[in-house]
Design a protein around this motif. Structure first.
Motif, short mmCIF file in Angstrom:
data_model
loop_
_atom_site.label_atom_id
_atom_site.label_comp_id
_atom_site.label_asym_id
_atom_site.label_seq_id
_atom_site.Cartn_x
_atom_site.Cartn_y
_atom_site.Cartn_z
N ILE A 117 0.85 -1.18 0.00
CA ILE A 117 0.00 0.00 0.00
C ILE A 117 0.89 1.24 0.00
O ILE A 117 1.71 1.41 0.89
N GLU A 118 0.71 2.08 -1.01
CA GLU A 118 1.50 3.30 -1.09
C GLU A 118 0.70 4.47 -0.53
O GLU A 118 -0.28 4.91 -1.11
N VAL A 119 1.14 4.91 0.63
CA VAL A 119 0.56 6.09 1.29
C VAL A 119 1.72 6.98 1.67
O VAL A 119 2.66 6.54 2.33
N HIS A 120 1.68 8.21 1.23
CA HIS A 120 2.77 9.14 1.51
C HIS A 120 2.70 9.64 2.95
O HIS A 120 1.62 9.72 3.54
N ASP A 121 3.86 10.01 3.46
CA ASP A 121 3.92 10.50 4.84
C ASP A 121 3.04 11.72 5.05
O ASP A 121 2.37 11.83 6.08
#
Length: 76
Positions: free
Chosen positions: A49-53
């Motif tokens: 899962i790509e979730v940015h900071d």
């Protein structure tokens, strides 16, 4: 998704399990900016899962983070 998030917070980021609740804020569980970076990396590595900071920093509660994870889940 919340249970996966909880597992990462407790297991990988060493957040106390009793502090982790869906309504808890990032500050209440002790997620500083470095821990948010680590969480972002863990979500990508463990769950794909790509979730940015910065997206995690914008989430008000852990439930909001879990919702974001569900939206980004591959094949989701």
């Amino acid at each position: 998704m919340y249970e996966e998030l909880k597992d990462i917070l407790v297991g990988a980021l060493h957040i106390r399990e009793e502090d982790v609740a869906p309504t808890a804020t990032r500050e209440e569980v002790g997620l500083d900016s470095l821990a948010v970076l680590e969480l972002s990396a863990a979500l990508n590595e463990r769950l794909g899962i790509e979730v940015h900071d910065y997206e995690l920093l914008d989430a008000d509660t852990l439930a909001d983070v879990a919702r974001l994870m569900a939206e980004r889940r591959p094949g989701g």
